[in-house]
Design a protein around this motif. Structure first.
Motif, PDB file in Angstrom:
ATOM      1  N   VAL A 391      10.794  -6.194  11.748  1.00 50.02           N
ATOM      2  CA  VAL A 391       9.465  -6.472  12.025  1.00 50.02           C
ATOM      3  C   VAL A 391       8.645  -5.293  12.448  1.00 50.02           C
ATOM      4  O   VAL A 391       7.548  -4.959  11.783  1.00 50.02           O
ATOM      5  N   MET A 392       9.174  -4.406  13.002  1.00 49.73           N
ATOM      6  CA  MET A 392       8.557  -2.806  13.168  1.00 49.73           C
ATOM      7  C   MET A 392       8.523  -2.192  11.901  1.00 49.73           C
ATOM      8  O   MET A 392       7.057  -1.540  11.847  1.00 49.73           O
ATOM      9  N   SER A 393       9.033  -2.083  11.167  1.00 48.17           N
ATOM     10  CA  SER A 393       9.011  -1.433   9.734  1.00 48.17           C
ATOM     11  C   SER A 393       7.704  -2.054   9.040  1.00 48.17           C
ATOM     12  O   SER A 393       6.876  -1.261   8.642  1.00 48.17           O
ATOM     13  N   LYS A 394       7.605  -3.289   8.976  1.00 49.80           N
ATOM     14  CA  LYS A 394       6.590  -3.983   8.436  1.00 49.80           C
ATOM     15  C   LYS A 394       5.420  -3.714   8.935  1.00 49.80           C
ATOM     16  O   LYS A 394       4.192  -3.395   8.416  1.00 49.80           O
ATOM     17  N   GLY A 395       5.234  -3.775  10.273  1.00 51.06           N
ATOM     18  CA  GLY A 395       4.051  -3.170  11.089  1.00 51.06           C
ATOM     19  C   GLY A 395       3.608  -2.122  10.790  1.00 51.06           C
ATOM     20  O   GLY A 395       2.334  -1.812  10.638  1.00 51.06           O
ATOM     21  N   LEU A 396       4.457  -1.024  10.921  1.00 49.57           N
ATOM     22  CA  LEU A 396       3.827   0.402  10.494  1.00 49.57           C
ATOM     23  C   LEU A 396       3.464   0.415   9.423  1.00 49.57           C
ATOM     24  O   LEU A 396       2.658   1.404   8.916  1.00 49.57           O
ATOM     25  N   LYS A 397       4.165  -0.153   8.245  1.00 45.50           N
ATOM     26  CA  LYS A 397       3.711  -0.192   7.036  1.00 45.50           C
ATOM     27  C   LYS A 397       2.301  -0.844   6.635  1.00 45.50           C
ATOM     28  O   LYS A 397       1.419  -0.068   5.986  1.00 45.50           O
ATOM     29  N   PHE A 398       1.868  -1.602   7.422  1.00 46.96           N
ATOM     30  CA  PHE A 398       0.557  -2.285   7.357  1.00 46.96           C
ATOM     31  C   PHE A 398      -0.357  -1.054   7.848  1.00 46.96           C
ATOM     32  O   PHE A 398      -1.186  -0.972   7.441  1.00 46.96           O
ATOM     33  N   LEU A 399       0.022  -0.620   9.168  1.00 48.05           N
ATOM     34  CA  LEU A 399      -0.970   0.273   9.756  1.00 48.05           C
ATOM     35  C   LEU A 399      -1.028   1.402   9.108  1.00 48.05           C
ATOM     36  O   LEU A 399      -2.117   1.830   9.122  1.00 48.05           O
ATOM     37  N   PHE A 400       0.116   1.950   8.726  1.00 49.60           N
ATOM     38  CA  PHE A 400      -0.145   3.273   7.668  1.00 49.60           C
ATOM     39  C   PHE A 400      -0.871   3.001   6.350  1.00 49.60           C
ATOM     40  O   PHE A 400      -1.413   4.029   5.850  1.00 49.60           O
ATOM     41  N   GLY A 401      -1.009   1.979   5.917  1.00 48.89           N
ATOM     42  CA  GLY A 401      -1.729   1.397   4.625  1.00 48.89           C
ATOM     43  C   GLY A 401      -3.298   1.471   5.006  1.00 48.89           C
ATOM     44  O   GLY A 401      -4.207   1.312   4.000  1.00 48.89           O
ATOM     45  N   LEU A 402      -3.620   1.339   6.316  1.00 43.75           N
ATOM     46  CA  LEU A 402      -5.135   1.284   6.619  1.00 43.75           C
ATOM     47  C   LEU A 402      -5.301   2.397   7.631  1.00 43.75           C
ATOM     48  O   LEU A 402      -5.395   2.343   8.866  1.00 43.75           O
ATOM     49  N   PRO A 403      -5.737   3.600   7.003  1.00 41.08           N
ATOM     50  CA  PRO A 403      -6.143   4.817   7.855  1.00 41.08           C
ATOM     51  C   PRO A 403      -7.077   4.674   8.993  1.00 41.08           C
ATOM     52  O   PRO A 403      -6.983   4.994  10.067  1.00 41.08           O
ATOM     53  N   ALA A 404      -8.134   3.900   8.695  1.00 44.67           N
ATOM     54  CA  ALA A 404      -9.159   3.530   9.692  1.00 44.67           C
ATOM     55  C   ALA A 404      -8.540   2.834  11.011  1.00 44.67           C
ATOM     56  O   ALA A 404      -8.571   3.236  12.115  1.00 44.67           O
ATOM     57  N   LEU A 405      -7.558   1.797  10.547  1.00 44.98           N
ATOM     58  CA  LEU A 405      -6.958   1.071  11.659  1.00 44.98           C
ATOM     59  C   LEU A 405      -6.270   2.002  12.647  1.00 44.98           C
ATOM     60  O   LEU A 405      -5.988   2.016  13.682  1.00 44.98           O
ATOM     61  N   TYR A 406      -5.277   2.816  11.865  1.00 41.84           N
ATOM     62  CA  TYR A 406      -4.369   3.798  12.261  1.00 41.84           C
ATOM     63  C   TYR A 406      -5.068   4.834  13.156  1.00 41.84           C
ATOM     64  O   TYR A 406      -4.660   5.005  14.443  1.00 41.84           O
ATOM     65  N   ASN A 407      -6.129   5.243  12.877  1.00 36.63           N
ATOM     66  CA  ASN A 407      -6.823   6.279  13.770  1.00 36.63           C
ATOM     67  C   ASN A 407      -7.438   5.591  14.789  1.00 36.63           C
ATOM     68  O   ASN A 407      -7.525   6.349  15.895  1.00 36.63           O
ATOM     69  N   THR A 408      -8.067   4.363  14.544  1.00 43.25           N
ATOM     70  CA  THR A 408      -8.442   3.554  15.932  1.00 43.25           C
ATOM     71  C   THR A 408      -7.413   3.519  16.928  1.00 43.25           C
ATOM     72  O   THR A 408      -7.400   3.604  18.077  1.00 43.25           O
TER      73      THR A 408
END
Ligand code: SF4
Length: 469
Positions: A391-408
């Motif tokens: 679950v955590m890996s999927k969450g991080l993959k999602f986050l890393f794929g969206l730089p704007a969301l990652y930075n926020t």
């Protein structure tokens, strides 16, 4: 999600004194290894040669195994081939039964552990006596080895003193190592003299000559094979090396890597049976030929069983040999267990920090950490991946794929510093069970970089908040 390894490790770690002592004892062995290795200028060259020789041999094993067997037979040795543990045990029993053997003295052999030979022979009514001191101690205690070179390394001398009081009638409360060793020696002398057959493992089997070489520090292999008329040798297929020149490389590497000695006290060569005696070689496959065909993992066959990877491994040192579910612990055991049965031994794959220390010390350049990393990548397809980590890996993959969301998200990360403790450290955070998160800084690394507050070398990091140790 806890695994069998992590649960067993938790029990070991709970005893702080034992954990500290085990860790420090093995680290001393690692330091001895470093001193001896660094005193040999051509050490790295030897490691490379060792790896190349083993790679060559295992990729031409049909040729060398046949040559070894032919030479041995020409020397008067009886050669047996065992495809698995069952066949190995039956062959050994057949030889012993033909000589009406009541007592067998053995020197240390991890292959016979692998085949569960002792249990099998004892069930057939044979008295099996381990003659390596550490092996004898754990045999008295009815427990398996916790280390492949120092099988009783987890047991303190006070415990041995108590055990010998009961088993050998030594003085009450006397745990002086010299006294206990002498008592064991006297006890073992009687065993050697009354045995009908002797058995050894094999460190190296030399194709060119048909010799086998056994390395010990106690001379017990020599004693155990000098008195009885029958000597049986258990040989894993991977122990075969081409010739005596190759042996010269391995004898320089083995003891230095294993125990930090320049050589083992005894390096005994056996070539032919003495007059009126019999010498039997049992050459065992037990899954080894399947490993040769495994492109990703065949390098495990280069292993010399020196245990340097265990002595250096931060997980092994702190969690002990019994925390692993395969009978060989540490980095090499993780890999061999997975090759034996990924379904049964997958939990051990998490017992690795990927620090790569094992790769750095291995005298045969077995790429242990790379292989463990590959096994981790296979866990999902084996149905053994931890659901929480997935679950955590999927969450991080999602986050890393969206730089704007990652930075926020990063901007809000410092809020974690002010959350009530139970919201961060709870049953969902296995990582946090023994560790503390560092405090999040107000600015991200990128922001600090842009402001010129960090440099490539990290020397101007004074504005970053210090991590808790
Ligand atoms: S993998 Fe290397 S370091 Fe580990 S036991 Fe085998 S030879 Fe020694």
């Amino acid at each position: 999600m806890s695994t069998k390894h992590s649960e067993a490790a938790k029990r070991f770690i709970a005893n702080k004194e034992q954990r500290t002592w085990h860790n420090e004892t093995l680290w001393l062995v690692r330091e001895k290894r470093d001193r001896l290795a660094m005193a040999v200028p051509e050490w790295e060259k030897l490691r490379e040669l060792s790896s190349e020789i083993k790679l060559h041999t295992i990729t031409h094993l049909d040729k060398y195994a046949e040559q070894f067997a032919q030479k041995a037979e020409a020397n008067g040795v009886v050669v047996h081939w065992a495809k698995d543990a069952k066949e190995h045990n039956e062959i050994v029993h057949g030889i012993l039964a033909a000589h009406n053997t009541k007592k067998l003295v053995k020197s240390k052999s991890m292959l016979t552990e692998e085949c569960h030979l002792n249990k099998y022979l004892i069930e057939q009514g044979i008295d099996v006596v381990e003659t390596d001191l550490g092996e004898r101690i754990i045999q008295f205690m009815n427990i398996p080895p916790s280390h492949i070179v120092m099988p009783a390394i987890h047991i303190k001398r006070q415990e041995v003193g108590k055990l010998f009081e009961e088993k050998l009638g030594t003085e009450t409360g006397n745990s002086d190592p010299t006294y206990l060793t002498r008592a064991a020696r006297k006890h073992l002398r009687d065993q050697f003299l009354s045995a009908d057959a002797g058995m050894t493992g094999c460190n190296f089997a030399i194709a060119e000559t048909g010799d086998i070489v056994v390395c010990t520090n106690e001379g017990n292999a020599d004693m155990g094979t000098s008195f009885p008329k029958v000597h049986i040798v258990s040989i894993g297929l991977e122990k075969i090396i081409p010739n005596l020149n190759a042996l010269g490389v391995y004898t320089r590497l083995l003891a230095r890597s294993a125990t930090g000695q320049p050589s083992t006290t005894y390096t005994s060569h056996f070539r032919k049976p003495g007059e009126g005696r019999e010498l039997h070689y049992v050459i065992v496959d037990n899954g080894r030929s399947d490993i040769i065909g495994n492109e990703e993992h065949f390098q495990t066959l280069k292993c010399l069983r020196c245990a340097a990877c265990m002595n250096t491994c931060p997980v092994y040192r702190r969690s002990g040999g019994y925390s692993y579910t395969y009978f060989i612990p540490g980095p090499i055991g993780i890999n061999l267990g997975m090759l034996k049965s990924p379904q049964q031994y997958a939990d051990n794959v998490s017992a690795c920090t990927l620090c790569y220390s094992c790769n750095n010390v291995c005298p045969a350049h077995v790429n242990l950490a790379d292989q463990i990393y590959r096994w981790r990548q296979d866990l999902d397809s084996l149905g053994k991946a931890d659901p929480m980590k997935k679950v955590m890996s999927k969450g991080l993959k999602f986050l890393f794929g969206l730089p704007a969301l990652y930075n926020t998200t990063l901007k809000f990360a410092p809020l974690v510093n002010h959350l009530p403790r139970f919201t961060v450290y709870n049953g969902l955070n296995a990582w946090g069970e023994g560790r503390e998160l560092p405090e999040f800084t107000g600015d991200s690394f990128t922001a600090l970089w842009k402001k010129g507050k960090v440099t490539k070398s990290g020397k101007k990091c004074s504005t970053l908040k210090k991590q808790k140790p």
